[in-house]
Design an enzyme around this catalytic site. Sequence first.
Site, PDB file in Angstrom:
ATOM      1  N   HIS A   1      18.891   1.160   4.454  1.00  0.00           N
ATOM      2  CA  HIS A   1      17.577   1.953   3.909  1.00  0.00           C
ATOM      3  C   HIS A   1      16.941   1.528   2.796  1.00  0.00           C
ATOM      4  O   HIS A   1      15.745   1.811   2.620  1.00  0.00           O
ATOM      5  CB  HIS A   1      18.417   3.135   3.709  1.00  0.00           C
ATOM      6  CG  HIS A   1      17.697   4.289   3.390  1.00  0.00           C
ATOM      7  ND1 HIS A   1      16.421   4.759   4.157  1.00  0.00           N
ATOM      8  CD2 HIS A   1      17.432   5.199   2.267  1.00  0.00           C
ATOM      9  CE1 HIS A   1      15.897   5.927   3.504  1.00  0.00           C
ATOM     10  NE2 HIS A   1      16.406   6.038   2.561  1.00  0.00           N
TER      11      HIS A   1
ATOM     12  N   SER B   1       0.761  -1.093   0.076  1.00  0.00           N
ATOM     13  CA  SER B   1       0.015   0.002  -0.069  1.00  0.00           C
ATOM     14  C   SER B   1       0.914   1.285  -0.038  1.00  0.00           C
ATOM     15  O   SER B   1       0.337   2.565   0.384  1.00  0.00           O
ATOM     16  CB  SER B   1      -0.836  -0.055   1.278  1.00  0.00           C
ATOM     17  OG  SER B   1      -0.273   0.125   2.350  1.00  0.00           O
TER      18      SER B   1
ATOM     19  N   ARG C   1      25.978   8.121  -1.178  1.00  0.00           N
ATOM     20  CA  ARG C   1      25.380   7.451   0.134  1.00  0.00           C
ATOM     21  C   ARG C   1      26.397   6.174   0.569  1.00  0.00           C
ATOM     22  O   ARG C   1      26.625   6.353   1.614  1.00  0.00           O
ATOM     23  CB  ARG C   1      24.021   6.906   0.232  1.00  0.00           C
ATOM     24  CG  ARG C   1      23.064   7.988   0.345  1.00  0.00           C
ATOM     25  CD  ARG C   1      21.584   7.537   0.442  1.00  0.00           C
ATOM     26  NE  ARG C   1      20.891   8.656   0.574  1.00  0.00           N
ATOM     27  CZ  ARG C   1      19.536   8.619   0.200  1.00  0.00           C
ATOM     28  NH1 ARG C   1      18.800   7.559   0.270  1.00  0.00           N
ATOM     29  NH2 ARG C   1      18.759   9.699   0.185  1.00  0.00           N
TER      30      ARG C   1
ATOM     31  N   HIS D   1      21.892   4.016   4.703  1.00  0.00           N
ATOM     32  CA  HIS D   1      21.795   5.612   4.803  1.00  0.00           C
ATOM     33  C   HIS D   1      22.787   6.095   5.788  1.00  0.00           C
ATOM     34  O   HIS D   1      22.695   5.521   6.933  1.00  0.00           O
ATOM     35  CB  HIS D   1      20.435   6.198   5.014  1.00  0.00           C
ATOM     36  CG  HIS D   1      19.946   7.456   5.144  1.00  0.00           C
ATOM     37  ND1 HIS D   1      20.555   8.390   5.669  1.00  0.00           N
ATOM     38  CD2 HIS D   1      19.190   8.059   3.890  1.00  0.00           C
ATOM     39  CE1 HIS D   1      20.175   9.624   5.105  1.00  0.00           C
ATOM     40  NE2 HIS D   1      19.386   9.341   4.189  1.00  0.00           N
TER      41      HIS D   1
ATOM     42  N   ASP E   1       8.633  -9.920   2.390  1.00  0.00           N
ATOM     43  CA  ASP E   1       7.693 -11.010   2.043  1.00  0.00           C
ATOM     44  C   ASP E   1       7.227 -11.264   0.521  1.00  0.00           C
ATOM     45  O   ASP E   1       7.419 -12.092  -0.102  1.00  0.00           O
ATOM     46  CB  ASP E   1       6.453 -10.602   2.651  1.00  0.00           C
ATOM     47  CG  ASP E   1       6.461 -10.160   4.137  1.00  0.00           C
ATOM     48  OD1 ASP E   1       6.922 -11.041   4.842  1.00  0.00           O
ATOM     49  OD2 ASP E   1       5.804  -9.629   4.709  1.00  0.00           O
TER      50      ASP E   1
ATOM     51  N   GLU F   1      20.564  16.979  -2.623  1.00  0.00           N
ATOM     52  CA  GLU F   1      20.690  15.673  -1.485  1.00  0.00           C
ATOM     53  C   GLU F   1      22.336  15.295  -2.392  1.00  0.00           C
ATOM     54  O   GLU F   1      22.610  15.429  -3.412  1.00  0.00           O
ATOM     55  CB  GLU F   1      19.727  14.699  -1.703  1.00  0.00           C
ATOM     56  CG  GLU F   1      18.498  15.225  -0.682  1.00  0.00           C
ATOM     57  CD  GLU F   1      17.720  14.311  -0.530  1.00  0.00           C
ATOM     58  OE1 GLU F   1      17.879  13.028  -0.217  1.00  0.00           O
ATOM     59  OE2 GLU F   1      16.384  14.259  -0.837  1.00  0.00           O
TER      60      GLU F   1
ATOM     61  N   ARG G   1      21.295   3.727  -5.048  1.00  0.00           N
ATOM     62  CA  ARG G   1      20.365   4.626  -5.419  1.00  0.00           C
ATOM     63  C   ARG G   1      20.711   5.847  -5.178  1.00  0.00           C
ATOM     64  O   ARG G   1      21.135   6.334  -4.171  1.00  0.00           O
ATOM     65  CB  ARG G   1      19.008   4.221  -4.814  1.00  0.00           C
ATOM     66  CG  ARG G   1      17.774   5.089  -5.202  1.00  0.00           C
ATOM     67  CD  ARG G   1      16.491   4.853  -4.646  1.00  0.00           C
ATOM     68  NE  ARG G   1      16.513   4.645  -3.064  1.00  0.00           N
ATOM     69  CZ  ARG G   1      16.584   5.860  -2.280  1.00  0.00           C
ATOM     70  NH1 ARG G   1      15.872   6.761  -2.896  1.00  0.00           N
ATOM     71  NH2 ARG G   1      16.672   5.651  -1.139  1.00  0.00           N
TER      72      ARG G   1
ATOM     73  N   ALA H   1       9.387   8.423   3.973  1.00  0.00           N
ATOM     74  CA  ALA H   1      10.375   9.110   3.124  1.00  0.00           C
ATOM     75  C   ALA H   1      10.310  10.572   3.545  1.00  0.00           C
ATOM     76  O   ALA H   1       9.462  11.290   3.378  1.00  0.00           O
ATOM     77  CB  ALA H   1       9.940   8.824   1.589  1.00  0.00           C
ATOM     78  N   GLN H   2      11.407  11.017   3.958  1.00  0.00           N
ATOM     79  CA  GLN H   2      11.602  12.515   4.130  1.00  0.00           C
ATOM     80  C   GLN H   2      12.066  13.531   3.019  1.00  0.00           C
ATOM     81  O   GLN H   2      11.345  14.446   2.791  1.00  0.00           O
ATOM     82  CB  GLN H   2      12.582  12.567   5.423  1.00  0.00           C
ATOM     83  CG  GLN H   2      12.200  12.011   6.717  1.00  0.00           C
ATOM     84  CD  GLN H   2      13.211  11.855   7.826  1.00  0.00           C
ATOM     85  OE1 GLN H   2      14.406  12.475   7.478  1.00  0.00           O
ATOM     86  NE2 GLN H   2      12.938  11.592   9.077  1.00  0.00           N
ATOM     87  N   GLY H   3      13.233  13.135   2.521  1.00  0.00           N
ATOM     88  CA  GLY H   3      13.703  14.364   1.706  1.00  0.00           C
ATOM     89  C   GLY H   3      13.092  14.731   0.549  1.00  0.00           C
ATOM     90  O   GLY H   3      12.807  15.871   0.507  1.00  0.00           O
TER      91      GLY H   3
END
Length: 518
Positions: free
Chosen positions: A328, A11, A271, A225, A204, A111, A363, A43-45
Site C-alpha cells: 500500500h 501529478s 496496519r 494494507h 521511477d 482508523e 505510516r 485514497a479512500q479513508g
Amino acid sequence: MPQTDVLIIGSGLAALSAAYHLRHKQITMITKSSWKKSNSMLAQGGIAAAIHKRDSWKNHFADTLVAGCYHNNEKNVEYLVQDGPSEILDWCERGMSFDCDKNGQFLLGKEGAHSHHRIIHAGGDATGKELTQFLYQSTKSSINIIENELVVDLIIKNGQCLGVCTKNQQGEIEYYLASKTIIASGGCGAVYGHTSNADVITGDGIAMAYRAGAEIADMEFIQFHPTMLHINGKCVGLISEAVRGEGAILINEAGKAFMNDLHHQGDLAPRDVVSRAIFDEMKKGHKIYLDISMISNFSTRFPTISTLCLQHGVSIASGRIPVAPGMHFLMGGILTNDKGETSIPNLFAVGEAACTGVHGANRLASNSLLEGLVFGKRIAEHILTLPFTNENCLTANIQNHKLMSGNVDKLPSKKDIQEIMTTCVGIQRTKAELVYAVKWFEDYKNQVSFWDFNVKDFTIEQIEIINMLTIGWIISTAALRRTESRGGHYRLDFPERNDISWRQKQVILTKSEMHVEV
Ligand code: SIN
C-alpha cells in the site's frame, strides 16, 4: 530546449500542493500518464487532522510515533500534525467541501492506531479523488501540464540538478531545463504482485534520483494494507480501514474473529500488526472476510467500495467482504530535510517519493494526504525564498548525457519482479529469502547495467522494468541490512521492536556506496 523555473515530476496531491503555492512562478508539471492516474486519486479513508476540540496535535503526534514504532523524524512529525488543521481550514476557505453533519461540523471517522476520531473525509470514501480534483482545478490555469511523457532521468552537471530528460509515447526524447526540480512521482507499489497502488507507480522518481547519486533511505519499510478486496487469489481494490472504523471486524470463514486476542486495539491495531495477523491466518489455510453486517448505511457511507464490490460480484447485503493484505505505501524514499531538499542541490522531493521520516517504520492511517498538503506547501514556501538563476543555459553536449552504456538482450518481465518481491521481500522476511532476492537482482544488475542505460534504445516499458529492478534491489538490500523487526519490516529471524529504548540506525543507500548512518 524548454526552460522553466520549477519542474514538477508527478501529478498527485503533493505535486499539486507544491504547484499551487508556487503558481506565480513558471511551473511545468510532467506526468507519465494522465494527471488523474495517481495514488492520491485512489485514497479512500481521508485526511487525518486533530481538528476536534477534544483532540490535540499532541495526541496526533503520539499516535504517529506509536504507529511508526519510534523510527520517525520527530521534528517533521511536529510540522505535519501542527500544520494539519490550518491546512484543512485553508482549503475549505478556498472552496473545498468535506463531509459535514447538518450543523456544518466535520464528520470525523476513525482508523487504525488513532486514539481519536480525526479522519476528515469527502464524498464518503472518495476523499483522495475529491481533494486532488479540487487542487487540480485550483492550479491548472497557472501551470503547464504535460501528460503521457515519462521522465527518464535527471540532468546533473557539476553535482547540481539542472532538469530532466523525458521520453514520450512516440519514443521522442526531450530535455527540459529548470532552476529547481521536484520529484513527486509517488512510491513503488507496482513492484509487488498485490497492491492498492495505481499500476503506473513503478518507482521511477526514486530510481532516477538513485542513479543521479541522491541518498535513498528507509526503503525496507513497506506498508501492507490489511484489507484489499480479494477475488480468485487476486487483490482488485482497496477496502478502506474506515470500514473497520465504522465497526466492521475481521473474521475467518467460520465466522471467528481473531484481532482482539492479538492486540489491545483489536481490529483497529496498527496496519503492520493487522496485516501480519491476516497473513498468519491465511498461511493456516483460512479465508478472511470483513464482517460489515453491523454497518446499516454502508452504501451511503462507502459508495466507492460498494461499487467496487458490485463490479466484482460481492454482495454488500451478504454482510461479508473477502479480503487479503496488499502493498500500500512506501515509508522510505529520497532522503529530504524538512524543506524537501535532497542531497543534490536544486533537487527536491515530496510526498511518497520522499523520505522526510514522518511515517517512521509504519505510516499512521490517513497521514499521507496530509503529508502531501503540508509538505507540498512547506517546499514551495522554501523554494520561493531561493534565488532563481538562469544559469542553466546548457550547450548541445547535454544531448549526450546518459546516452552511453547499457545494452540488454533480456530483461525480466514486471510479473517476474513482482513474484520475487512478493515471495522474498513481503510481509514476513527471512535472511535466506532476502539473500536470494538480492542475488536475483544483482544477476540482472551485472547483465543490464541498470544504473546507466541508453535512453534512446529502450521502450517506456523497458525503462519502467529497469526502474523496478533498481527499486527491488534497493528494498531487498536495505531489508537484509536491517537486522531487527520494526513496523513494516518484519523478519522472522529477528525479534520485534516497537520501542525507543534501542534503535538501529537509518539504512541509507547511494549509488556509489551503501552505508548505515546516524
Ligand atoms: C484507507 O482508507 O484504508 C487507506 C487510507 C490511507 O492509507 O491512509
